[in-house]
Design a protein around this motif. Structure first.
Motif, PDB file in Angstrom:
ATOM      1  N   ARG A  40       1.029  -1.240   0.353  1.00 49.25           N
ATOM      2  CA  ARG A  40      -0.288   0.113  -0.098  1.00 49.25           C
ATOM      3  C   ARG A  40       0.773   0.993   0.318  1.00 49.25           C
ATOM      4  O   ARG A  40       1.908   1.279   0.280  1.00 49.25           O
ATOM      5  N   GLU A  71       0.522   5.233   0.468  1.00 50.74           N
ATOM      6  CA  GLU A  71      -0.154   6.021   0.637  1.00 50.74           C
ATOM      7  C   GLU A  71       0.451   7.716   0.183  1.00 50.74           C
ATOM      8  O   GLU A  71       1.286   7.713   0.635  1.00 50.74           O
ATOM      9  N   ASP A 123      -4.721   6.243  -1.497  1.00 49.23           N
ATOM     10  CA  ASP A 123      -3.389   5.522  -1.522  1.00 49.23           C
ATOM     11  C   ASP A 123      -3.858   4.469  -2.702  1.00 49.23           C
ATOM     12  O   ASP A 123      -4.839   4.141  -3.523  1.00 49.23           O
ATOM     13  N   GLN A 163      -3.593  -0.257  -3.391  1.00 50.43           N
ATOM     14  CA  GLN A 163      -3.107  -0.912  -2.456  1.00 50.43           C
ATOM     15  C   GLN A 163      -3.274  -1.978  -3.351  1.00 50.43           C
ATOM     16  O   GLN A 163      -4.366  -2.165  -5.132  1.00 50.43           O
TER      17      GLN A 163
END
Length: 389
Positions: free
Chosen positions: A176, A178, A196, A198
């Motif tokens: 992930r 961010e 974000d 993922q």
């Protein structure tokens, strides 16, 4: 995150040469569990206890830079139910720069745990988790935050729950990235917008591989008095790579807010709405379920070191279409929907502001459209917690 941070707590309770040491301890709950296996019938009642001793060691290099190492042991004990006895633990290492204008860190950890991953599973499962994190935060009136988090979840092989192979359906790499921007309105309050990306890649079930993105904004308050916490809301795009499944959008939200009515009374509310991977084989649009949960706790000081904590929660979960479940009536393929309530009361006494002894009860009650999963249980007992911060 973006408001001015509170003053940093002392690095440790004790000093040993150049090292700062912080011991941690939680003993709880020592008492009676009326439904060890979370079964709707033929319940097992047993005496249970858990303990989590740990030690954090910090080595300050400069005023703003330090190295941190931490280790802990998790012990779960049942008097008669030997299959539920476990000794696990973990550790982490972190290098951190923390100054008024900059927070930067790199961290690596491993945890071996024995737990119920979600409301979907009544059984506890054994799982190892590797985590790597790199984070950077530039503080100021206009703040910037970025982080990369690499997690590997590895349930042990051979664990089957209601026909579902836990390792095959949940073992994965979750990566992930961010990025967030924040604008400080006051010294304590900021508005922010974040997003974000993922990437989920499964170790033994590639059909579940997917990419997803969250985009959200909100408000954050950092204060030791009155309101503090964080509120965020937005949406999440989930895009499976396999042609077996479809892309979807879901609403996303998260909140954790505390209001203090003076030095002795605090009320905390929590909220979460997000999607997660289901443990069951899915024939729906995606191999996921959406959970929405609410929580409330009231911490009231009674004077003389005594306090009482009352808590409650409610959650709903629903799979994204039919899932395959082996029940006591045979194999069923349909959507699963659950509703769960919980409540607790704990009265405790705190010694020297750090060591708390409490006695209390926690009750859970869950309803499901699958009769095998509708359960309730009561946990009674005492707990002991050392909170050095």
């Amino acid at each position: 995150m973006f408001p001015d941070p509170l003053p940093a707590p002392p690095l440790g309770l004790f000093r040993l040469g150049p090292f700062e040491l912080t011991p941690r301890l939680r003993l709880g709950t020592l008492g009676v569990d009326t439904n060890v296996f979370y079964t709707p019938v033929d319940r097992t009642t047993d005496l249970s206890a858990s303990a989590r001793p740990g030690l954090e060691i910090a080595l300050p290099i400069r005023r703003s830079f330090r190295l941190i190492g931490e280790g802990w042991v998790d012990v779960v004990y049942f008097a008669k139910t030997t299959s539920q006895r476990q000794v696990n633990g973990g550790g982490r290492g972190r290098a951190e720069w923390n100054s008024p204008g900059l927070l930067a860190g790199v961290e690596r950890s491993y945890t071996k745990r024995f737990f119920r991953p979600s409301y979907e599973l009544n059984d506890r499962v054994s799982e190892g988790v590797w985590r790597t994190a790199v984070d950077l935060e530039l503080r100021g009136r206009l703040g910037v935050r970025t982080a990369a988090r690499l997690n590997r979840y590895e349930p042990e092989a051979g664990q089957v729950y209601s026909g579902a192979d836990v390792r095959r359906n949940l073992a994965r790499d979750e990566d992930r990235l961010e990025l967030g921007l924040g604008y400080r309105i006051t010294q304590k309050t900021s508005l922010f917008v974040e997003g974000d990306h993922q990437r989920d890649r499964f170790l033994e079930n590639e059909a579940r591989d997917a990419d997803s993105n969250r985009v959200y904004g909100g408000l954050e308050v950092v204060s030791p008095t009155r309101v503090s916490g964080r509120l965020e809301a937005g949406a999440r795009s989930f895009r499976p790579l396999s042609s077996l499944y479809s892309s979807i959008w879901v609403a996303y939200g998260k909140a954790d807010l505390t209001y203090r009515f003076g030095p002795r009374t605090a009320v905390t509310v929590g909220y979460l709405r997000d999607l997660n991977y289901t443990v069951f084989d899915s024939v729906g649009r995606t191999p996921t379920y959406v959970t929405e949960s609410y929580s409330l706790s009231i911490d009231k000081g009674l004077g003389g070191g005594f306090n009482v904590v009352a808590s409650g929660g409610y959650s709903e979960t629903q799979t994204d279409g039919p899932v395959v479940i082996e029940t006591s009536d045979g194999t069923v393929t349909e959507e699963r929907r659950d509703r769960s309530w919980s409540g607790g009361l704990n009265i405790g006494y705190t010694f020297r502001s750090r060591l708390r002894l409490g006695v209390g009860a926690v009750y859970n009650d869950r309803y499901s459209n699958y009769s095998d999963f509708g359960v309730d249980g009561l946990l009674l007992g005492a707990s002991l917690t050392l909170n050095p911060n």
